[in-house]
Design an enzyme around this catalytic site. Sequence first.
Site, PDB file in Angstrom:
ATOM      1  N   PRO A 299       2.459 -35.176  58.201  1.00  0.00           N
ATOM      2  CA  PRO A 299       3.183 -36.454  58.314  1.00  0.00           C
ATOM      3  C   PRO A 299       2.425 -37.646  57.736  1.00  0.00           C
ATOM      4  O   PRO A 299       2.901 -38.773  57.796  1.00  0.00           O
ATOM      5  CB  PRO A 299       3.326 -36.607  59.832  1.00  0.00           C
ATOM      6  CG  PRO A 299       2.078 -35.979  60.378  1.00  0.00           C
ATOM      7  CD  PRO A 299       1.755 -34.824  59.455  1.00  0.00           C
TER       8      PRO A 299
ATOM      9  N   ASP B  93      -4.651 -30.768  52.194  1.00  0.00           N
ATOM     10  CA  ASP B  93      -4.937 -30.053  53.448  1.00  0.00           C
ATOM     11  C   ASP B  93      -3.751 -29.139  53.757  1.00  0.00           C
ATOM     12  O   ASP B  93      -3.053 -29.318  54.748  1.00  0.00           O
ATOM     13  CB  ASP B  93      -5.179 -31.062  54.584  1.00  0.00           C
ATOM     14  CG  ASP B  93      -5.632 -30.383  55.874  1.00  0.00           C
ATOM     15  OD1 ASP B  93      -6.138 -29.248  55.802  1.00  0.00           O
ATOM     16  OD2 ASP B  93      -5.483 -30.983  56.960  1.00  0.00           O
TER      17      ASP B  93
ATOM     18  N   LYS C  45      -8.945 -22.935  54.358  1.00  0.00           N
ATOM     19  CA  LYS C  45      -8.808 -22.274  55.660  1.00  0.00           C
ATOM     20  C   LYS C  45      -9.591 -20.959  55.624  1.00  0.00           C
ATOM     21  O   LYS C  45      -9.518 -20.213  54.646  1.00  0.00           O
ATOM     22  CB  LYS C  45      -7.332 -22.006  55.978  1.00  0.00           C
ATOM     23  CG  LYS C  45      -6.429 -23.222  55.828  1.00  0.00           C
ATOM     24  CD  LYS C  45      -6.839 -24.387  56.719  1.00  0.00           C
ATOM     25  CE  LYS C  45      -5.989 -25.625  56.440  1.00  0.00           C
ATOM     26  NZ  LYS C  45      -6.387 -26.789  57.221  1.00  0.00           N
TER      27      LYS C  45
END
EC number: 2.1.1.186
Length: 366
Positions: free
Chosen positions: A222, A277, A306
């Site tokens: 967001p 990300d 990750k």
Amino acid sequence: MNKVVLLCRPGFEKECAAEITDKAARREIFGFARVKDNAGYVVFECYQPDDAEKIVKELPFSSLIFARQMFVVGELLRDLPPDDRITPIVGMLQGVVEKGGELRVEVADTNESKELMKFCRKFTVPLRAALRDAGILTNYETPKRPVVHVFFIAPGCCYTGYSYPDNNSPFYMGIPRLKFPADAPSRSTLKLEEALHVFIPADEWDERLANGMYAVDLGACPGGWTYQLVKRNMWVYSVDNGPMAQSLMDTGQVTWLREDGFRYRPNRNNISWMVCDMVEKPAKVAALMAQWLVNGWCRETIFNLKLPMKKRYEEVSQNLAYIQAQLDEHGINAQIQARQLYHDREEVTVHVRRLWAAVGGRRDER
């Protein structure tokens, strides 16, 4: 003093141990790592007495991924007498450090150490005074002299040693103290803020994070990472199929592009920053980042990889080696750093900065 203590995220001791063993061996320094699960630190014991000093002086701290801090220590001090813990500590440091510039009394970053940290804070003041009286510390703090570390692993039980200010983390326990901004759309904003503090020297912020720069945030929804760029007064293209926080759109600095971050191609040639990300396999993210850098679509990038459940150090090393190989193949000189940040979890954060072309006839950034 033939040991090096490395602080790390609890649960990542094996990765930290694998990394220091590998990178020390490349410098022909050999030893073994003492690892305790979820302890939040690793002790690397060198076979040769002077090798620990070599590591903390010559192995660039910036090249370590899983270590938050690194300092050389001697034998573990056990069973410090409750009525006088100071004298044995002063004794261990005498003849080892002269006129250190700062004292840090630290613990590992674990729940069990929280009570111990309260003691460390109280203990720092009288210990600092005693170390100054003994000539182990200067009478005032200075960033030009070694940092004295006293590292408690249990009540009455500590390692003592030192690090060099030009080759350590400037932060207490290796952790920048950041406050979550109330108007940020997600806590992930702290990851990028910490990365900026870790990877970019404070005196270069105004030049490299300047007002009016253009930036791209891949997988932005967001808007936690976009928030940091907006805060630096950049114009941001936020790429994500998911919606952006209205508070960011209201700034007028954000252009929301409803696209897949892996398919998006920029239509400007003056993008200073790309950040990313996205939750995806690290090899896929590394390939995308290499593409951006090779094509010159951005000057600098910060992105997250990750981590898998096993062989995390090996996986990250392969991803970074792939990016380096792609840059080398296309004659691009770049600076690559990676670190598991305090605000990272099962991931590491990578920073790459294009510097200049290694082949004649091309002009990149200085």
